[in-house]
Write an enzyme that holds these catalytic residues in place. Structure first.
Site, PDB file in Angstrom:
ATOM      1  N   GLU A 354       0.835  -1.196   0.000  1.00 39.73           N
ATOM      2  CA  GLU A 354       0.000   0.000   0.000  1.00 39.73           C
ATOM      3  C   GLU A 354       0.870   1.246   0.000  1.00 39.73           C
ATOM      4  OE1 GLU A 354      -4.049  -1.242   2.435  1.00 39.73           O
ATOM      5  OE2 GLU A 354      -2.375  -0.431   3.578  1.00 39.73           O
ATOM      6  N   CYS A 355       0.673   2.114  -0.954  1.00 33.41           N
ATOM      7  CA  CYS A 355       1.247   3.455  -1.004  1.00 33.41           C
ATOM      8  C   CYS A 355       2.765   3.446  -0.845  1.00 33.41           C
ATOM      9  CB  CYS A 355       0.571   4.349   0.043  1.00 33.41           C
ATOM     10  SG  CYS A 355       0.760   6.113  -0.279  1.00 33.41           S
ATOM     11  N   GLY A 356       3.293   3.631   0.356  1.00 37.03           N
ATOM     12  CA  GLY A 356       4.730   3.586   0.534  1.00 37.03           C
ATOM     13  C   GLY A 356       5.316   2.265   0.085  1.00 37.03           C
ATOM     14  N   CYS A 467      -0.670  -0.694  -4.610  1.00 35.38           N
ATOM     15  CA  CYS A 467      -1.741   0.277  -4.858  1.00 35.38           C
ATOM     16  C   CYS A 467      -1.566   1.502  -3.986  1.00 35.38           C
ATOM     17  CB  CYS A 467      -3.111  -0.361  -4.604  1.00 35.38           C
ATOM     18  SG  CYS A 467      -3.327  -1.046  -2.948  1.00 35.38           S
TER      19      CYS A 467
END
Length: 490
Positions: A354-356, A467
């Site tokens: 996720e993200c990072g 994502c």
């Protein structure tokens, strides 16, 4: 191998728990610092305090968990229905032993939410669902009598929200305190139960996504404990904690929801091990996500992409969000870890990022890029660093700013669920992924939100999915069981 069972019925009964909600007229009113001090003061006094945060925030709860020794929980009225909010709330008061009191910190101003004409996603919505008194924190810098007008405006805006006390923050001196207190109590009938004097030592370190996470602040600040103690003692001196406890005791019993997501399931065979990245760069996790993975049948093994040289022996990986951009050099220099993660991805190990985590899995990460939406990026010099390369693309940090709820559905079977599963989540980032090949595969189609490109999210290679969407397992209830089942199958 077992599949997700129906969500079990639970006995209809009520739960009594004293509770109070701390809200404010706007952001930057001092809610978080006052909450930190109150949690520390109550914990020191021997109370078992269960903390909550309204909205989708990772950083504030990291302090609350450390201070109380209990896992802070997030509750959000856009992601969760009323039963879901009560489920998370009641479970939180019991999961680490029965709590004596629950302290809930609101998000932004009391009535800020999803849109202009409803309280969906707001602190006020949570106050009504959980039937608790609200303490309104007013940033009283440079105002006295006008504070009464502000309080009355909040008092009468929605009469179903019960504001029972006021805390005045940023008070300059005795005369300022006297005038503001007298005006509020005379014109509103609401008591002022706290006065916090203006003091820069009450501030916690900030950066572009909010506060610096507790795990990092403790390691980088030599006087961390002293600062928390100063905040705690300031709150003890400035707030009538006995009055606040009396208000918390007035909260009525809550009816348990008819079904709960927090029920362990049994699986066939050995429990799979999911490696979870946890260090200064990766620490954005909702406790519900990790707990529900364990309830779904997995064991968790933590590791550090910064400090550990090798990937542990695991059956799947969960790379959460955080600040990889601030530790890009350290992540790049840990070549053996990057190679291990790349080999794991190429061999088909299930990986969810996720993200990072997404940023770490791309080919390169550039920091200090100036562009539209860049915000508070002065601490990041311009530089480009090699990342894992399990996913195609070049992450540019500081080029744009995205803060939004998102709504999506799965366009293909993946580590987080079957085709057609829908979810509500959020995204909060200052980066974008560029140089994505035209034939790239995406597992998520967003009907609301930005994602990676053109409303698509969930960049996928082999069994690796990255994502920008952050999922909350107590809202997207397919998350934990799907993840564990996919790991076991692969």
């Amino acid at each position: 191998m077992s599949h997700n069972p129906p969500v079990p019925e639970i006995k209809q009964e009520t739960k009594e728990i004293p509770r109070i909600l701390l809200s404010a007229g706007s952001s930057s009113s001092g809610k978080t610092t006052i909450t930190i001090g109150l949690l520390a003061a109550l914990t020191e006094a021997g109370y078992k305090v269960q903390p909550y945060k309204v909205g989708l925030d990772y950083i504030d709860p990291s302090y609350y968990s450390e201070i109380t020794g209990r896992r802070a929980r997030n509750i959000d009225g856009f992601l969760m229905d009323e039963e879901g909010v009560r489920d998370v709330f009641i479970h939180g008061t019991e999961a680490d032993g029965d709590a004596d009191i629950a302290i809930i910190e609101g998000v932004r101003g009391l009535f800020e939410g999803f849109d202009s004409f409803s309280d969906t996603g707001s602190t006020a919505q949570i106050a009504k669902i959980l039937k608790c008194s609200v303490i309104l924190i007013i940033n009283a810098r440079s105002i006295t009598r006008s504070a009464a007008a502000l309080v009355n405006g909040f008092k009468y805006f929605d009469r179903d929200v019960h504001i029972t006390g006021v805390i005045l923050n940023n008070i300059g001196g005795p005369r300022h305190e006297k005038k503001a207190t007298e005006a509020i109590e005379h014109y509103t009938g609401i008591p002022v139960i706290g006065v916090i004097r203006r003091n820069n030592s009450m501030k916690i370190s900030m950066r572009h996504l909010g506060l610096v996470p507790a795990i990092e602040e403790r390691r980088r600040a030599d006087n961390y404990d002293e600062r928390i103690d100063f905040i705690k003692n300031t709150i003890k001196d400035g707030i009538k904690i006995d009055r606040l406890l009396e208000m918390a005791q007035t909260a009525p019993a809550l009816e348990r929801p008819p079904k709960t997501v927090f029920t362990p399931r049994e699986i066939e065979g050995e429990r799979p091990v999911i490696g979870v990245a946890l260090d200064e760069a990766f620490n954005f996790y909702y406790h519900d996500n990790l707990e529900l993975l364990q309830m779904a049948g997995a064991d968790i093994k933590y590791f550090s992409p910064i400090h550990d040289k090798k990937l542990p022996d695991v059956d799947g990986l969960y790379l959460g969000g955080g600040y990889p951009e601030l530790f890009a050099a350290e992540l790049e220099n840990n070549v053996s870890m990057r190679e291990d993660v790349l080999d794991a991805s190429r061999s088909g190990l299930p990986i969810y990022a996720e993200c990072g985590g997404l940023m770490y899995l791309t080919e390169k990460l550039s920091t200090g890029v100036k562009g539209q939406g860049a915000h508070n990026m002065a601490e990041m010099p311009e530089s480009t660093h090699d990342m894992v390369g399990a996913l195609p693309g070049h992450t540019l940090m500081g080029h744009k700013r995205v803060v939004s709820y998102n709504i999506g559905s799965l366009a293909m079977d993946s580590v987080i669920g079957k085709t057609g599963n829908s979810f509500r989540g959020h995204e909060f980032h200052h980066s974008e992924v560029t140089d994505i090949p035209k034939d790239a595969k995406f597992a998520i189609k967003l009907s609301r939100g930005t994602g990676i490109i053109d409303g698509w999210d969930g960049l996928t290679v082999n069994n690796t999915l990255g994502c920008y969407a952050h999922l909350v397992a107590s809202s997207y209830r397919e998350f934990a069981g799907s993840f564990v089942d996919f790991v076991m199958r692969e």
